[in-house]
Design an enzyme around this catalytic site. Structure first.
Site, mmCIF file in Angstrom:
data_model
loop_
_atom_site.group_PDB
_atom_site.id
_atom_site.type_symbol
_atom_site.label_atom_id
_atom_site.label_comp_id
_atom_site.label_asym_id
_atom_site.label_seq_id
_atom_site.Cartn_x
_atom_site.Cartn_y
_atom_site.Cartn_z
ATOM 1 N N PHE A 299 -76.650 -39.652 18.155
ATOM 2 C CA PHE A 299 -75.581 -39.527 19.134
ATOM 3 C C PHE A 299 -75.958 -38.522 20.217
ATOM 4 C CE2 PHE A 299 -73.624 -40.293 14.962
ATOM 5 C CZ PHE A 299 -72.801 -41.386 15.203
ATOM 6 N N ASP A 300 -75.634 -38.841 21.448
ATOM 7 C CA ASP A 300 -75.610 -37.827 22.498
ATOM 8 C C ASP A 300 -74.342 -37.000 22.305
ATOM 9 O OD1 ASP A 300 -76.125 -36.390 24.848
ATOM 10 O OD2 ASP A 300 -75.098 -37.869 26.098
ATOM 11 N N GLY A 301 -74.274 -35.856 22.987
ATOM 12 C CA GLY A 301 -73.104 -35.002 22.853
ATOM 13 C C GLY A 301 -72.040 -35.284 23.902
ATOM 14 N N LEU B 34 -76.925 -43.702 20.853
ATOM 15 C CA LEU B 34 -75.787 -43.839 21.768
ATOM 16 C C LEU B 34 -75.798 -42.709 22.787
ATOM 17 C CD1 LEU B 34 -73.341 -44.602 18.872
ATOM 18 C CD2 LEU B 34 -73.831 -46.223 20.703
#
Length: 355
Positions: free
Chosen positions: A176-178, A294
């Site tokens: 995951f991106d933040g 993502l």
């Protein structure tokens, strides 16, 4: 957790299931069929699909992710044969039912892919059924549909064809991106308006204040809940059949504290966190080898795809507002999620098959 050929029936209690809805073009490569439909019309397209029912469709951008998610179900049922909190995969497609026989036969052809639930909407908007399926994540190559899903409150992402073949078969890995993915885009808005200095000052001042939830947070929380089943049974965390990663452009020292404290406040455990401080994420992702990455940034998604990483774009937040999806016909006229699907990463649709 090697991919299994055993059949785990989809859960009867779908309220407990983690439901991933995806378009037919997310599961299979339907680019040629899509082109045929737009050039020849509906009747010719249905006839073409019926005449080619014996020809198995090639794997699409989310195929390996789906296969690995279904393999986790085997591991869950080994813990508890009656557990219905499983991955439930649903096809939600504009395809006509008469064209669906080829999809069904292609599903049955591949080992480790067992899908029983589907909606074939005959050209109507498939996103209107996401609520009926209790969707936790929607994947589609059609950016218009993905944006619509996010606006309706469903975690969603645009998938692109990729050559991600060297992926683990013993563990489902999700990166995951933040900001604008797990978190809201509030910090990104500060960065865009005030630059790096303003961003660092803002994050330092608000280190103890949790960030808002981003569009993928609910999905990440559902994943973490399933992981806890294995943790409670004493399965070592690095041997859990699911592993999650935060791969963010944030810096560790100047922006990491707020991110970590936000996850702590949510009670959301991410197995690994990598703070790239603006550098490319591609090499880190190649080391991780996720089944799904993502991110909201077209640049990061594009670089990941070029590195053969199955990357998906989350069109949300201030960065996404700057880039509007290209092309696209009226949604009701597309049977195989049409030109709007290509978004601004058209180079990844289609991609040459690796020999």
């Amino acid at each position: 957790m090697a991919a299994s050929t055993s059949i785990v029936q989809p859960p009867k209690d779908t309220a407990k299931a983690l439901t991933i809805a995806l378009s037919a073009r997310a599961l299979f490569d339907l680019e040629k069929e899509d082109k045929f439909f737009h050039e020849n019309g509906l009747d010719a397209y249905i006839k073409h699909m019926m005449e080619n029912e014996e020809k198995v469709l090639e794997k699409g951008p989310a195929f390996e992710f789906v296969k690995s998610a279904l393999a986790v179900n085997d591991a869950i049922r080994k813990l508890d044969p009656k557990d219905d909190e499983l991955f439930d995969i649903v096809i939600v497609s504009r395809n006509h039912a008469q064209a669906g026989v080829r999809l069904i036969r292609s599903i049955n052809h591949y080992d480790g892919i067992f899908l029983e639930r589907m909606s074939l909407t005959g050209g109507s908007d498939p996103t209107k059924y996401l609520g009926a399926w209790n969707t936790d994540l929607f994947l589609s190559p059609d950016e218009h549909d993905v944006r619509k899903a996010i606006e309706a409150g469903f975690p969603a992402a645009v998938v692109y064809q990729n050559n991600g073949e060297d992926l683990p078969n013993d563990q489902l890995r999700i990166a995951f991106d933040g900001d604008s993915v797990l978190f809201s885009d509030e910090a990104e808005q500060v960065y865009q308006k005030e630059g790096l200095v303003g961003f660092v000052q803002n994050e330092t001042q608000k280190a103890a204040i949790p960030l808002g939830e981003g569009p993928i947070k609910k999905f990440a929380s559902r994943i973490a809940k399933i992981q806890k089943k294995f943790h409670k049974k004493g399965v070592p965390r690095d041997q859990c059949p699911i592993r999650t990663y935060l791969v963010t452009a944030r810096s560790g020292a100047s922006g990491g504290e707020r991110a970590i404290k936000t996850l702590r406040d949510w009670g959301l455990e991410i197995d690994e966190s990598h703070f790239k401080s603006g550098a490319s994420k591609a090499n880190m992702l190649k080391a991780i080898r996720p089944h799904l990455f993502l991110d909201d940034s077209e640049s990061h998604v594009d670089k990941a795809l070029k590195a053969n990483i199955p990357a998906a774009k989350v069109p949300y937040g201030i960065n996404s507002e700057k880039v509007k999806p290209k092309g696209g016909k009226k949604r009701g006229s597309d049977l195989v999620e049409g030109e709007g699907a290509k978004s601004t990463l058209k180079g990844h649709f289609p991609v040459k098959k690796a020999k």
